[in-house]
Motif scaffolding. Structure first.
Motif, mmCIF file in Angstrom:
data_model
loop_
_atom_site.group_PDB
_atom_site.id
_atom_site.type_symbol
_atom_site.label_atom_id
_atom_site.label_comp_id
_atom_site.label_asym_id
_atom_site.label_seq_id
_atom_site.Cartn_x
_atom_site.Cartn_y
_atom_site.Cartn_z
ATOM 1 N N SER A 74 84.453 -90.479 53.644
ATOM 2 C CA SER A 74 84.642 -89.202 52.978
ATOM 3 C C SER A 74 85.856 -88.493 53.555
ATOM 4 O O SER A 74 86.026 -88.420 54.773
ATOM 5 N N SER A 75 86.678 -87.964 52.677
ATOM 6 C CA SER A 75 87.859 -87.225 53.123
ATOM 7 C C SER A 75 87.475 -85.805 53.487
ATOM 8 O O SER A 75 86.891 -85.081 52.671
ATOM 9 N N ASN A 76 87.821 -85.391 54.691
ATOM 10 C CA ASN A 76 87.527 -84.029 55.118
ATOM 11 C C ASN A 76 88.253 -82.984 54.281
ATOM 12 O O ASN A 76 87.847 -81.825 54.247
ATOM 13 N N LEU A 77 89.320 -83.376 53.597
ATOM 14 C CA LEU A 77 90.103 -82.422 52.818
ATOM 15 C C LEU A 77 89.501 -82.142 51.450
ATOM 16 O O LEU A 77 89.958 -81.234 50.753
ATOM 17 N N LEU A 78 88.506 -82.903 51.037
ATOM 18 C CA LEU A 78 87.961 -82.752 49.687
ATOM 19 C C LEU A 78 86.766 -81.821 49.608
ATOM 20 O O LEU A 78 86.356 -81.446 48.507
ATOM 21 N N ARG A 79 86.181 -81.447 50.749
ATOM 22 C CA ARG A 79 85.012 -80.564 50.705
ATOM 23 C C ARG A 79 84.834 -79.876 52.062
ATOM 24 O O ARG A 79 85.261 -80.385 53.086
ATOM 25 N N ILE A 117 95.882 -80.753 45.801
ATOM 26 C CA ILE A 117 95.071 -80.458 46.979
ATOM 27 C C ILE A 117 95.981 -80.601 48.195
ATOM 28 O O ILE A 117 96.542 -81.673 48.418
ATOM 29 N N PRO A 118 96.197 -79.549 48.970
ATOM 30 C CA PRO A 118 97.111 -79.654 50.115
ATOM 31 C C PRO A 118 96.693 -80.758 51.068
ATOM 32 O O PRO A 118 95.537 -80.822 51.503
ATOM 33 N N LEU A 119 97.640 -81.640 51.394
ATOM 34 C CA LEU A 119 97.368 -82.723 52.330
ATOM 35 C C LEU A 119 97.544 -82.278 53.777
ATOM 36 O O LEU A 119 96.892 -82.805 54.677
ATOM 37 N N MET A 120 98.405 -81.321 54.015
ATOM 38 C CA MET A 120 98.717 -80.807 55.348
ATOM 39 C C MET A 120 99.514 -81.829 56.149
ATOM 40 O O MET A 120 99.485 -83.024 55.876
ATOM 41 N N GLU A 121 100.227 -81.342 57.155
ATOM 42 C CA GLU A 121 100.923 -82.216 58.083
ATOM 43 C C GLU A 121 99.894 -82.897 58.991
ATOM 44 O O GLU A 121 98.777 -82.393 59.174
ATOM 45 N N PRO A 122 100.248 -84.040 59.586
ATOM 46 C CA PRO A 122 99.260 -84.788 60.372
ATOM 47 C C PRO A 122 98.590 -83.971 61.485
ATOM 48 O O PRO A 122 97.376 -84.072 61.683
ATOM 49 N N GLY A 123 99.374 -83.171 62.227
ATOM 50 C CA GLY A 123 98.787 -82.416 63.335
ATOM 51 C C GLY A 123 97.703 -81.456 62.891
ATOM 52 O O GLY A 123 96.551 -81.534 63.371
ATOM 53 N N PRO A 124 98.002 -80.520 61.967
ATOM 54 C CA PRO A 124 96.947 -79.615 61.488
ATOM 55 C C PRO A 124 95.807 -80.335 60.778
ATOM 56 O O PRO A 124 94.656 -79.889 60.845
ATOM 57 N N ARG A 125 96.106 -81.455 60.122
ATOM 58 C CA ARG A 125 95.051 -82.217 59.439
ATOM 59 C C ARG A 125 94.029 -82.747 60.457
ATOM 60 O O ARG A 125 92.818 -82.705 60.224
ATOM 61 N N VAL A 126 94.529 -83.238 61.595
ATOM 62 C CA VAL A 126 93.629 -83.743 62.633
ATOM 63 C C VAL A 126 92.885 -82.579 63.306
ATOM 64 O O VAL A 126 91.701 -82.694 63.619
ATOM 65 N N ASP A 127 93.575 -81.457 63.504
ATOM 66 C CA ASP A 127 92.904 -80.275 64.056
ATOM 67 C C ASP A 127 91.736 -79.864 63.162
ATOM 68 O O ASP A 127 90.640 -79.556 63.643
ATOM 69 N N ARG A 128 91.980 -79.853 61.870
ATOM 70 C CA ARG A 128 90.941 -79.468 60.916
ATOM 71 C C ARG A 128 89.780 -80.464 60.960
ATOM 72 O O ARG A 128 88.609 -80.071 60.902
ATOM 73 N N PHE A 129 90.108 -81.738 61.062
ATOM 74 C CA PHE A 129 89.073 -82.765 61.143
ATOM 75 C C PHE A 129 88.216 -82.576 62.393
ATOM 76 O O PHE A 129 86.986 -82.694 62.341
ATOM 77 N N GLY A 149 86.913 -71.008 64.222
ATOM 78 C CA GLY A 149 88.019 -71.914 64.435
ATOM 79 C C GLY A 149 89.249 -71.482 63.657
ATOM 80 O O GLY A 149 89.246 -70.460 62.968
ATOM 81 N N GLU A 150 90.289 -72.269 63.757
ATOM 82 C CA GLU A 150 91.505 -71.970 63.007
ATOM 83 C C GLU A 150 91.319 -72.275 61.531
ATOM 84 O O GLU A 150 91.915 -71.622 60.668
ATOM 85 N N HIS A 151 90.481 -73.259 61.215
ATOM 86 C CA HIS A 151 90.326 -73.706 59.830
ATOM 87 C C HIS A 151 88.979 -73.352 59.219
ATOM 88 O O HIS A 151 88.871 -73.250 58.002
ATOM 89 N N TYR A 152 87.936 -73.187 60.044
ATOM 90 C CA TYR A 152 86.595 -72.919 59.525
ATOM 91 C C TYR A 152 85.941 -71.791 60.311
ATOM 92 O O TYR A 152 86.147 -71.671 61.520
ATOM 93 N N ARG A 153 85.126 -71.000 59.597
ATOM 94 C CA ARG A 153 84.356 -69.933 60.224
ATOM 95 C C ARG A 153 82.948 -69.922 59.623
ATOM 96 O O ARG A 153 82.801 -69.901 58.411
ATOM 97 N N LEU A 154 81.952 -69.947 60.494
ATOM 98 C CA LEU A 154 80.561 -69.894 60.068
ATOM 99 C C LEU A 154 79.843 -68.829 60.879
ATOM 100 O O LEU A 154 80.179 -68.590 62.045
ATOM 101 N N SER A 155 78.845 -68.196 60.274
ATOM 102 C CA SER A 155 78.068 -67.172 60.950
ATOM 103 C C SER A 155 76.585 -67.468 60.786
ATOM 104 O O SER A 155 76.037 -67.345 59.687
ATOM 105 N N GLU A 156 75.955 -67.892 61.870
ATOM 106 C CA GLU A 156 74.524 -68.201 61.890
ATOM 107 C C GLU A 156 74.125 -69.083 60.710
ATOM 108 O O GLU A 156 73.136 -68.828 60.013
#
Length: 285
Positions: A74-79, A117-129, A149-156
């Motif tokens: 599964s691609s992390n960029l698709l969902r 769908i933005p592919l992102m540069e390799p560095g930020p793509r791996v950070d997001r993963f 995080g820089e790419h995701y935020r969750l609250s409880e």
């Protein structure tokens, strides 16, 4: 080969009744796992039909009873990772605990260009993963997750029910380079890659070192290779479905490189009888 695992990669482009027949056929042969890709377009033929990955896995889970199944990968960029975790929980229950969770950071440029769908540069793509894997790991363990995080935020955030497979369904992470292998060392139950035996051997050494660096036993991660003769990354290796001799030779070379599992692209129709003979022989050893 008695300690080696084998799985089949079956892209979900056939009519659904044909897919069901294929999965049941491999289940009857005794194959341990069947896998399919997570793409809008098939990388080896972007004009070919392609059903959605997780919807198809859910349906095929209900059509089978023994075989383990998964996305490769599964691609992390698709969902969003929370959506992936909820899909995993659902299919884990439908399958009765037969799910393998394959995830990668995303790579298929044409797919991203066509669907914007933005592919992102390799560095930020791996950070997001990396962030996504922490979230998926914790949600699948039933934790209540707050994350900044820089790419995701969750609250409880939490998901229920708990998975069938505890403490969580096994994670298969695709990785070819050092930073991704470092993430594998932390989260993966299975590492999957593609390349020559020499490349796989070197990546194996890197993964071992990363495991040792964080105090994890390297033996806790299954070493898996995806073999697809149609993929340029195969780099001239012979098609294993050519003959039993070719199959044994190629598998032997990768085994020496540290591979313990082979996920092999489905045979062409003209190779099916040969492939069935090879697989049937492996399953009785």
């Amino acid at each position: 080969m008695t300690e080696t695992r084998f799985g089949i990669f079956v892209p979900q482009g056939d009519p659904y009744p044909v897919l069901v027949r294929k999965w049941r056929h491999y289940e009857e042969l005794g194959i341990e796992t069947v896998w399919q890709p997570d793409h809008f377009l098939r990388p080896t033929d972007p004009t070919a039909p392609m059903f959605e990955c997780w919807t198809t896995l859910s349906a095929l889970a209900a059509e089978t009873s023994r075989i383990r199944m998964g996305a490769l990968v599964s691609s992390n960029l698709l969902r969003h990772p929370a959506l992936l975790a909820q899909e995993v929980l659902t299919v884990d229950h439908i399958s009765g605990g037969r799910l393998e969770v394959g995830v990668g950071c995303g790579w298929f440029e044409e797919e991203h260009e066509r669907f914007r769908i933005p592919l992102m540069e390799p560095g930020p793509r791996v950070d997001r993963f990396s962030e996504a894997m922490e979230i998926v790991d914790r949600l699948l363990r039933g934790e209540t997750v707050s994350y900044e995080g820089e790419h995701y935020r969750l609250s409880e955030a939490k998901l229920r029910p708990y998975p069938v497979q505890l403490p969580r369904p096994p994670l298969t992470l695709a990785a070819h380079r050092s930073r991704m292998l470092r993430i594998c060392a932390r989260y993966a139950d299975r590492w999957n890659s593609i390349g020559t035996p020499e490349e796989i051997a070197e990546r194996n050494r890197i993964l071992d070192a990363e495991c040792q660096r964080i105090g994890r036993d390297p033996a806790g991660i299954v070493r898996s290779v995806f073999m697809n003769a149609a993929d340029p990354a195969a780099r001239g290796l012979p098609d294993v479905w050519t003959s039993p001799g070719v199959f044994s030779d190629v598998v032997g070379r990768y085994t020496e490189a540290g591979v313990g599992e082979f996920i092999i692209n489905q045979p062409r129709p003209d190779q099916q009888a040969t492939a069935d003979g090879i697989l049937a022989e492996l399953m009785v050893r």
